[in-house]
Design a protein around this motif. Structure first.
Motif, PDB file in Angstrom:
ATOM      1  N   GLN A  15       0.801  -1.228   0.000  1.00 41.05           N
ATOM      2  CA  GLN A  15       0.000   0.000   0.000  1.00 41.05           C
ATOM      3  C   GLN A  15       0.828   1.270   0.000  1.00 41.05           C
ATOM      4  O   GLN A  15       0.322   2.338  -0.344  1.00 41.05           O
ATOM      5  CB  GLN A  15      -0.960  -0.022   1.185  1.00 41.05           C
ATOM      6  CG  GLN A  15      -2.033  -1.081   1.018  1.00 41.05           C
ATOM      7  CD  GLN A  15      -3.249  -0.798   1.852  1.00 41.05           C
ATOM      8  OE1 GLN A  15      -3.746   0.326   1.888  1.00 41.05           O
ATOM      9  NE2 GLN A  15      -3.735  -1.813   2.531  1.00 41.05           N
ATOM     10  N   TRP A  20      -2.742   7.204  -3.109  1.00 41.09           N
ATOM     11  CA  TRP A  20      -3.234   7.744  -1.847  1.00 41.09           C
ATOM     12  C   TRP A  20      -2.091   8.132  -0.909  1.00 41.09           C
ATOM     13  O   TRP A  20      -2.210   9.082  -0.130  1.00 41.09           O
ATOM     14  CB  TRP A  20      -4.128   6.703  -1.174  1.00 41.09           C
ATOM     15  CG  TRP A  20      -4.858   7.201   0.025  1.00 41.09           C
ATOM     16  CD1 TRP A  20      -4.480   7.081   1.328  1.00 41.09           C
ATOM     17  CD2 TRP A  20      -6.096   7.912   0.036  1.00 41.09           C
ATOM     18  NE1 TRP A  20      -5.416   7.664   2.149  1.00 41.09           N
ATOM     19  CE2 TRP A  20      -6.422   8.179   1.384  1.00 41.09           C
ATOM     20  CE3 TRP A  20      -6.973   8.338  -0.956  1.00 41.09           C
ATOM     21  CZ2 TRP A  20      -7.575   8.851   1.759  1.00 41.09           C
ATOM     22  CZ3 TRP A  20      -8.124   9.013  -0.586  1.00 41.09           C
ATOM     23  CH2 TRP A  20      -8.413   9.267   0.750  1.00 41.09           C
ATOM     24  N   ASN A  21      -0.988   7.412  -0.985  1.00 43.19           N
ATOM     25  CA  ASN A  21       0.140   7.656  -0.097  1.00 43.19           C
ATOM     26  C   ASN A  21       1.235   8.524  -0.704  1.00 43.19           C
ATOM     27  O   ASN A  21       2.278   8.719  -0.084  1.00 43.19           O
ATOM     28  CB  ASN A  21       0.717   6.318   0.387  1.00 43.19           C
ATOM     29  CG  ASN A  21      -0.276   5.598   1.273  1.00 43.19           C
ATOM     30  OD1 ASN A  21      -0.941   6.210   2.106  1.00 43.19           O
ATOM     31  ND2 ASN A  21      -0.410   4.304   1.075  1.00 43.19           N
ATOM     32  N   ALA A  26      -1.548  14.221  -1.092  1.00 44.29           N
ATOM     33  CA  ALA A  26      -2.039  14.235   0.285  1.00 44.29           C
ATOM     34  C   ALA A  26      -2.987  15.408   0.513  1.00 44.29           C
ATOM     35  O   ALA A  26      -2.878  16.444  -0.137  1.00 44.29           O
ATOM     36  CB  ALA A  26      -0.862  14.326   1.256  1.00 44.29           C
ATOM     37  N   THR A  30     -11.205  15.196   3.468  1.00 53.48           N
ATOM     38  CA  THR A  30     -11.709  14.023   2.767  1.00 53.48           C
ATOM     39  C   THR A  30     -13.190  14.194   2.457  1.00 53.48           C
ATOM     40  O   THR A  30     -13.872  15.032   3.045  1.00 53.48           O
ATOM     41  CB  THR A  30     -11.515  12.739   3.599  1.00 53.48           C
ATOM     42  OG1 THR A  30     -12.213  12.883   4.837  1.00 53.48           O
ATOM     43  CG2 THR A  30     -10.034  12.459   3.856  1.00 53.48           C
ATOM     44  N   VAL A 143      -8.323  -0.404  -4.811  1.00 51.88           N
ATOM     45  CA  VAL A 143      -8.496   0.888  -4.155  1.00 51.88           C
ATOM     46  C   VAL A 143      -8.933   1.933  -5.188  1.00 51.88           C
ATOM     47  O   VAL A 143      -8.200   2.245  -6.126  1.00 51.88           O
ATOM     48  CB  VAL A 143      -7.186   1.330  -3.450  1.00 51.88           C
ATOM     49  CG1 VAL A 143      -7.417   2.615  -2.672  1.00 51.88           C
ATOM     50  CG2 VAL A 143      -6.670   0.223  -2.526  1.00 51.88           C
ATOM     51  N   GLN A 145      -9.677   5.700  -5.754  1.00 48.27           N
ATOM     52  CA  GLN A 145      -9.237   6.940  -5.118  1.00 48.27           C
ATOM     53  C   GLN A 145      -9.659   8.116  -5.993  1.00 48.27           C
ATOM     54  O   GLN A 145      -9.418   8.119  -7.195  1.00 48.27           O
ATOM     55  CB  GLN A 145      -7.715   6.935  -4.984  1.00 48.27           C
ATOM     56  CG  GLN A 145      -7.181   5.721  -4.237  1.00 48.27           C
ATOM     57  CD  GLN A 145      -5.786   5.329  -4.680  1.00 48.27           C
ATOM     58  OE1 GLN A 145      -4.817   5.774  -4.077  1.00 48.27           O
ATOM     59  NE2 GLN A 145      -5.677   4.535  -5.730  1.00 48.27           N
ATOM     60  N   PHE A 147      -9.429  12.311  -6.262  1.00 45.46           N
ATOM     61  CA  PHE A 147      -8.728  13.494  -5.776  1.00 45.46           C
ATOM     62  C   PHE A 147      -9.343  14.750  -6.393  1.00 45.46           C
ATOM     63  O   PHE A 147      -9.493  14.836  -7.617  1.00 45.46           O
ATOM     64  CB  PHE A 147      -7.241  13.423  -6.149  1.00 45.46           C
ATOM     65  CG  PHE A 147      -6.549  12.200  -5.614  1.00 45.46           C
ATOM     66  CD1 PHE A 147      -6.005  12.207  -4.333  1.00 45.46           C
ATOM     67  CD2 PHE A 147      -6.444  11.044  -6.378  1.00 45.46           C
ATOM     68  CE1 PHE A 147      -5.369  11.079  -3.829  1.00 45.46           C
ATOM     69  CE2 PHE A 147      -5.807   9.918  -5.886  1.00 45.46           C
ATOM     70  CZ  PHE A 147      -5.273   9.929  -4.605  1.00 45.46           C
ATOM     71  N   ARG A 180      -9.908  14.471  -0.816  1.00 48.50           N
ATOM     72  CA  ARG A 180      -9.836  13.190  -1.504  1.00 48.50           C
ATOM     73  C   ARG A 180     -10.765  12.185  -0.832  1.00 48.50           C
ATOM     74  O   ARG A 180     -11.119  12.322   0.335  1.00 48.50           O
ATOM     75  CB  ARG A 180      -8.400  12.683  -1.519  1.00 48.50           C
ATOM     76  CG  ARG A 180      -7.810  12.483  -0.141  1.00 48.50           C
ATOM     77  CD  ARG A 180      -6.322  12.256  -0.187  1.00 48.50           C
ATOM     78  NE  ARG A 180      -5.812  11.939   1.149  1.00 48.50           N
ATOM     79  CZ  ARG A 180      -4.709  11.292   1.384  1.00 48.50           C
ATOM     80  NH1 ARG A 180      -3.943  10.897   0.377  1.00 48.50           N
ATOM     81  NH2 ARG A 180      -4.327  11.031   2.606  1.00 48.50           N
ATOM     82  N   ARG A 182     -11.824   7.735  -0.768  1.00 48.59           N
ATOM     83  CA  ARG A 182     -11.276   6.399  -1.033  1.00 48.59           C
ATOM     84  C   ARG A 182     -12.341   5.337  -0.748  1.00 48.59           C
ATOM     85  O   ARG A 182     -13.090   5.437   0.221  1.00 48.59           O
ATOM     86  CB  ARG A 182     -10.048   6.185  -0.150  1.00 48.59           C
ATOM     87  CG  ARG A 182      -9.441   4.806  -0.246  1.00 48.59           C
ATOM     88  CD  ARG A 182      -8.155   4.729   0.552  1.00 48.59           C
ATOM     89  NE  ARG A 182      -7.716   3.346   0.692  1.00 48.59           N
ATOM     90  CZ  ARG A 182      -6.502   2.977   1.069  1.00 48.59           C
ATOM     91  NH1 ARG A 182      -5.597   3.897   1.362  1.00 48.59           N
ATOM     92  NH2 ARG A 182      -6.189   1.712   1.177  1.00 48.59           N
ATOM     93  N   ASP A 184     -12.392   0.971  -0.823  1.00 45.91           N
ATOM     94  CA  ASP A 184     -11.627  -0.263  -0.995  1.00 45.91           C
ATOM     95  C   ASP A 184     -12.573  -1.444  -1.144  1.00 45.91           C
ATOM     96  O   ASP A 184     -13.533  -1.577  -0.375  1.00 45.91           O
ATOM     97  CB  ASP A 184     -10.739  -0.519   0.216  1.00 45.91           C
ATOM     98  CG  ASP A 184      -9.584   0.453   0.347  1.00 45.91           C
ATOM     99  OD1 ASP A 184      -9.675   1.576  -0.168  1.00 45.91           O
ATOM    100  OD2 ASP A 184      -8.579   0.081   0.983  1.00 45.91           O
TER     101      ASP A 184
END
Length: 190
Positions: A15, A20-21, A26, A30, A143, A145, A147, A180, A182, A184
């Motif tokens: 991950q 996302w990371n 960043a 959210t 995942v 995601q 943004f 952002r 997310r 899963d």
């Protein structure tokens, strides 16, 4: 093929490599990203899986909360961090107008034209690529995601994102994330 999955059981991208990371993507803010087709942290129905696994490779419907004021563009990235590769495998990447408030099933198919949705190359093709993990490799996390970007994305010397842009170049060029979301889901080929 199950033997290959068992041999690769402990080989996973991880991950840490997810969009996302990435520090440039960043944001402390959210918003909710969800699907009527599966709950967060739940199994993704087979209809959304790859055709060679008996699925229809139908992208799931997605909905999200209102994006922050000042959002110029939305970047949708779908990745598999459990792929036995160096980086998470990209299953789809798209740029969306901030006026788009959701996607219906199948909207991410390469042959579809949806107002406000621009499909980019995931590296292997344009559009949604359904789950298709190696048999016996165990469950894979997919995942989704989204943004909210403060300014339109540009890659290279262009004032836009070329159709031929590689996912890593698109993700590296993204920034100024206002918020952002997310979602899963899991899929396992047994």
């Amino acid at each position: 093929m199950a033997v290959m999955g068992k041999l690769l059981k402990n080989k996973r991208a991880g991950q840490d490599g997810l969009a996302w990371n990435s520090p440039n993507l960043a944001s402390e803010n959210t918003f909710a990203l969800s699907s009527p087709d599966f709950a967060n942290e739940a199994a993704i129905p087979t209809v959304h899986a790859g055709r060679r696994l008996g699925g229809k490779e139908l992208s799931p419907a997605l909905t999200w909360d209102a994006v922050p004021a000042g959002t110029a563009q939305l970047l949708l990235v779908i990745e598999d961090p459990d792929a036995p590769t160096a980086l998470p495998y990209n299953h789809g990447i798209a740029l969306l107008d901030p006026t788009v408030t959701g996607l219906a099933q199948g909207d991410l198919a390469a042959e579809n034209t949806v107002d406000g949705v621009r499909l980019l190359s995931s590296g292997s093709r344009r559009g949604y690529l359904g789950p298709a993990p190696v048999k016996g490799h165990g469950p894979h996390r997919y995942v989704f995601q989204l943004f909210a970007l403060a300014k339109p994305l540009t890659v290279g010397k262009s004032d836009t994102v070329p159709a031929s842009a590689k996912p890593r170049d698109v993700l590296a060029a993204a920034g100024d994330v206002l918020a952002r979301g997310r979602l899963d889901g899991f899929y396992e080929r047994v």
